[in-house]
Design a protein around this motif. Sequence first.
Motif, PDB file in Angstrom:
ATOM      1  N   ILE A 137     -34.548  -2.985  35.549  1.00 59.99           N
ATOM      2  CA  ILE A 137     -33.102  -2.867  35.717  1.00 59.99           C
ATOM      3  C   ILE A 137     -32.427  -4.204  35.434  1.00 59.99           C
ATOM      4  O   ILE A 137     -31.383  -4.277  34.758  1.00 59.99           O
ATOM      5  CB  ILE A 137     -32.755  -2.371  37.133  1.00 59.99           C
ATOM      6  CG1 ILE A 137     -33.066  -0.877  37.263  1.00 59.99           C
ATOM      7  CG2 ILE A 137     -31.279  -2.622  37.450  1.00 59.99           C
ATOM      8  CD1 ILE A 137     -32.218   0.021  36.399  1.00 59.99           C
ATOM      9  N   ARG A 138     -33.015  -5.283  35.903  1.00 59.11           N
ATOM     10  CA  ARG A 138     -32.441  -6.602  35.642  1.00 59.11           C
ATOM     11  C   ARG A 138     -32.526  -6.960  34.155  1.00 59.11           C
ATOM     12  O   ARG A 138     -31.610  -7.577  33.604  1.00 59.11           O
ATOM     13  CB  ARG A 138     -33.139  -7.663  36.500  1.00 59.11           C
ATOM     14  CG  ARG A 138     -32.801  -7.540  37.978  1.00 59.11           C
ATOM     15  CD  ARG A 138     -33.477  -8.612  38.799  1.00 59.11           C
ATOM     16  NE  ARG A 138     -33.009  -9.953  38.472  1.00 59.11           N
ATOM     17  CZ  ARG A 138     -31.885 -10.503  38.944  1.00 59.11           C
ATOM     18  NH1 ARG A 138     -31.107  -9.810  39.771  1.00 59.11           N
ATOM     19  NH2 ARG A 138     -31.547 -11.726  38.631  1.00 59.11           N
ATOM     20  N   ARG A 139     -33.613  -6.603  33.534  1.00 61.13           N
ATOM     21  CA  ARG A 139     -33.720  -6.862  32.092  1.00 61.13           C
ATOM     22  C   ARG A 139     -32.677  -6.064  31.319  1.00 61.13           C
ATOM     23  O   ARG A 139     -32.068  -6.555  30.364  1.00 61.13           O
ATOM     24  CB  ARG A 139     -35.129  -6.506  31.593  1.00 61.13           C
ATOM     25  CG  ARG A 139     -35.354  -6.864  30.126  1.00 61.13           C
ATOM     26  CD  ARG A 139     -36.769  -6.517  29.697  1.00 61.13           C
ATOM     27  NE  ARG A 139     -37.008  -5.091  29.737  1.00 61.13           N
ATOM     28  CZ  ARG A 139     -36.631  -4.233  28.788  1.00 61.13           C
ATOM     29  NH1 ARG A 139     -35.966  -4.678  27.730  1.00 61.13           N
ATOM     30  NH2 ARG A 139     -36.886  -2.952  28.891  1.00 61.13           N
ATOM     31  N   TRP A 140     -32.462  -4.807  31.731  1.00 62.47           N
ATOM     32  CA  TRP A 140     -31.453  -3.970  31.077  1.00 62.47           C
ATOM     33  C   TRP A 140     -30.053  -4.539  31.287  1.00 62.47           C
ATOM     34  O   TRP A 140     -29.242  -4.563  30.364  1.00 62.47           O
ATOM     35  CB  TRP A 140     -31.542  -2.546  31.632  1.00 62.47           C
ATOM     36  CG  TRP A 140     -30.438  -1.654  31.150  1.00 62.47           C
ATOM     37  CD1 TRP A 140     -30.269  -1.143  29.895  1.00 62.47           C
ATOM     38  CD2 TRP A 140     -29.333  -1.181  31.926  1.00 62.47           C
ATOM     39  NE1 TRP A 140     -29.130  -0.372  29.830  1.00 62.47           N
ATOM     40  CE2 TRP A 140     -28.531  -0.375  31.073  1.00 62.47           C
ATOM     41  CE3 TRP A 140     -28.936  -1.340  33.250  1.00 62.47           C
ATOM     42  CZ2 TRP A 140     -27.369   0.252  31.510  1.00 62.47           C
ATOM     43  CZ3 TRP A 140     -27.790  -0.713  33.683  1.00 62.47           C
ATOM     44  CH2 TRP A 140     -27.017   0.062  32.830  1.00 62.47           C
ATOM     45  N   ARG A 141     -29.773  -5.036  32.480  1.00 59.37           N
ATOM     46  CA  ARG A 141     -28.452  -5.625  32.746  1.00 59.37           C
ATOM     47  C   ARG A 141     -28.245  -6.886  31.904  1.00 59.37           C
ATOM     48  O   ARG A 141     -27.142  -7.153  31.439  1.00 59.37           O
ATOM     49  CB  ARG A 141     -28.316  -5.982  34.232  1.00 59.37           C
ATOM     50  CG  ARG A 141     -28.163  -4.790  35.155  1.00 59.37           C
ATOM     51  CD  ARG A 141     -26.988  -3.926  34.767  1.00 59.37           C
ATOM     52  NE  ARG A 141     -25.757  -4.705  34.670  1.00 59.37           N
ATOM     53  CZ  ARG A 141     -24.662  -4.281  34.054  1.00 59.37           C
ATOM     54  NH1 ARG A 141     -24.646  -3.105  33.458  1.00 59.37           N
ATOM     55  NH2 ARG A 141     -23.572  -5.043  34.022  1.00 59.37           N
ATOM     56  N   ASP A 142     -29.305  -7.649  31.691  1.00 61.67           N
ATOM     57  CA  ASP A 142     -29.183  -8.832  30.842  1.00 61.67           C
ATOM     58  C   ASP A 142     -28.900  -8.433  29.407  1.00 61.67           C
ATOM     59  O   ASP A 142     -28.205  -9.148  28.674  1.00 61.67           O
ATOM     60  CB  ASP A 142     -30.461  -9.664  30.911  1.00 61.67           C
ATOM     61  CG  ASP A 142     -30.329 -10.998  30.193  1.00 61.67           C
ATOM     62  OD1 ASP A 142     -29.424 -11.773  30.555  1.00 61.67           O
ATOM     63  OD2 ASP A 142     -31.117 -11.263  29.265  1.00 61.67           O
ATOM     64  N   PHE A 143     -29.419  -7.289  28.988  1.00 58.84           N
ATOM     65  CA  PHE A 143     -29.148  -6.799  27.636  1.00 58.84           C
ATOM     66  C   PHE A 143     -27.702  -6.329  27.522  1.00 58.84           C
ATOM     67  O   PHE A 143     -27.023  -6.614  26.531  1.00 58.84           O
ATOM     68  CB  PHE A 143     -30.101  -5.646  27.297  1.00 58.84           C
ATOM     69  CG  PHE A 143     -29.832  -5.000  25.965  1.00 58.84           C
ATOM     70  CD1 PHE A 143     -30.324  -5.564  24.792  1.00 58.84           C
ATOM     71  CD2 PHE A 143     -29.085  -3.832  25.883  1.00 58.84           C
ATOM     72  CE1 PHE A 143     -30.065  -4.976  23.571  1.00 58.84           C
ATOM     73  CE2 PHE A 143     -28.831  -3.236  24.662  1.00 58.84           C
ATOM     74  CZ  PHE A 143     -29.319  -3.803  23.498  1.00 58.84           C
ATOM     75  N   LYS A 145     -25.080  -7.117  29.564  1.00 57.11           N
ATOM     76  CA  LYS A 145     -24.164  -8.235  29.804  1.00 57.11           C
ATOM     77  C   LYS A 145     -24.978  -9.519  29.901  1.00 57.11           C
ATOM     78  O   LYS A 145     -25.416  -9.909  30.975  1.00 57.11           O
ATOM     79  CB  LYS A 145     -23.368  -8.009  31.097  1.00 57.11           C
ATOM     80  CG  LYS A 145     -22.256  -9.026  31.313  1.00 57.11           C
ATOM     81  CD  LYS A 145     -21.476  -8.719  32.585  1.00 57.11           C
ATOM     82  CE  LYS A 145     -20.359  -9.741  32.802  1.00 57.11           C
ATOM     83  NZ  LYS A 145     -19.597  -9.469  34.051  1.00 57.11           N
ATOM     84  N   PRO A 146     -25.218 -10.163  28.765  1.00 60.38           N
ATOM     85  CA  PRO A 146     -26.074 -11.348  28.751  1.00 60.38           C
ATOM     86  C   PRO A 146     -25.630 -12.417  29.754  1.00 60.38           C
ATOM     87  O   PRO A 146     -24.446 -12.724  29.871  1.00 60.38           O
ATOM     88  CB  PRO A 146     -25.940 -11.857  27.310  1.00 60.38           C
ATOM     89  CG  PRO A 146     -25.588 -10.635  26.519  1.00 60.38           C
ATOM     90  CD  PRO A 146     -24.728  -9.810  27.424  1.00 60.38           C
ATOM     91  N   GLY A 147     -26.593 -12.934  30.479  1.00 61.46           N
ATOM     92  CA  GLY A 147     -26.323 -13.997  31.450  1.00 61.46           C
ATOM     93  C   GLY A 147     -25.920 -13.516  32.820  1.00 61.46           C
ATOM     94  O   GLY A 147     -25.780 -14.326  33.748  1.00 61.46           O
ATOM     95  N   SER A 148     -25.739 -12.214  33.005  1.00 59.56           N
ATOM     96  CA  SER A 148     -25.235 -11.706  34.280  1.00 59.56           C
ATOM     97  C   SER A 148     -26.282 -11.724  35.388  1.00 59.56           C
ATOM     98  O   SER A 148     -25.936 -11.650  36.571  1.00 59.56           O
ATOM     99  CB  SER A 148     -24.706 -10.277  34.107  1.00 59.56           C
ATOM    100  OG  SER A 148     -25.741  -9.408  33.665  1.00 59.56           O
ATOM    101  N   VAL A 149     -27.559 -11.797  35.034  1.00 59.84           N
ATOM    102  CA  VAL A 149     -28.615 -11.773  36.062  1.00 59.84           C
ATOM    103  C   VAL A 149     -29.509 -13.001  35.940  1.00 59.84           C
ATOM    104  O   VAL A 149     -30.684 -12.955  36.291  1.00 59.84           O
ATOM    105  CB  VAL A 149     -29.465 -10.481  35.942  1.00 59.84           C
ATOM    106  CG1 VAL A 149     -28.654  -9.268  36.324  1.00 59.84           C
ATOM    107  CG2 VAL A 149     -30.019 -10.324  34.532  1.00 59.84           C
ATOM    108  N   ASP A 150     -28.963 -14.097  35.475  1.00 57.26           N
ATOM    109  CA  ASP A 150     -29.766 -15.307  35.314  1.00 57.26           C
ATOM    110  C   ASP A 150     -30.160 -15.915  36.652  1.00 57.26           C
ATOM    111  O   ASP A 150     -31.219 -16.542  36.771  1.00 57.26           O
ATOM    112  CB  ASP A 150     -29.003 -16.348  34.483  1.00 57.26           C
ATOM    113  CG  ASP A 150     -28.959 -15.969  33.010  1.00 57.26           C
ATOM    114  OD1 ASP A 150     -29.609 -14.982  32.641  1.00 57.26           O
ATOM    115  OD2 ASP A 150     -28.262 -16.653  32.234  1.00 57.26           O
TER     116      ASP A 150
END
Length: 268
Positions: A137-143, A145-150
């Motif tokens: 899920i975190r990888r998908w969120r980074d895809f 919205k890049p940078g949103s789960v850094d």
Amino acid sequence: MAATCSNVFVARPAAVAGRRARTMPKGMVSNATIRSTTCRAMWLPGSDAPAHLDGSMAGDFGFDPLGLGSDPATLKWYQEAELQHARWAMFAVAGIVGQELANPDVFFYEAATKADLPFDILGVVAFQFFAMHYVEIRRWRDFVKPGSVDADPLFPGNKLPDHEVGYPGGIFDPFGFAKGDVDKMKVREIKNGRLAMLAYVGCIVQAQVTGKGPVACWAEHVSNPMSTTIVSRSLITPTTVVSPGCAIPPVTHFLDIDIPTPCLPLWP
């Protein structure tokens, strides 16, 4: 990988009569041209890449005969999906071969059922399900919205550096490969990943046909090359079908759990 080259000719201004050129006698006029050659590796010699494959992506060799990536958003998703599958395939093939080399008496298809666990397998499956769900899920969120789960939600001090989607770096690059030629490393990774995906399919098909791992199949083929090929084990013509059959059981029983293990529908 074959390279397709394009030539660009640029006219060089002629020397003005009476003006001394560096390499020409006085009064001589030059109308020579400068030739610039640009080469790009292509999957098919002499072919032209589709318009949407401009060579900017790692491992882009102009291969998309069906035009599946003509939509930019879809192409970006396909790139991410291929990269993740490639990485998992490299882990899988290394695990299959490594396990067989370390313990050749255990067939990799059954290796997990040979393990003695001190706890219930359902607990392991449940933990893996939630852990993988959280990570994916975190990888998908980074895809999306890049940078949103850094930043780590549990340990805010842990944060990934600015990165391209699919290449997080930081803690995921413990050996510091990103400090070198990153573009070259990306191409190497996707090339090896594509080979690994093909190798994994080969391992599965071999296992289902022979009931043996890749190392055993390789040794058998080296000892008798002509009788241990896919052609020698099967034959499909308009009137005849010789199927190698399925060498693995359709269901594997493990700790009170029945796990379906059907063969791939490769044979009529």
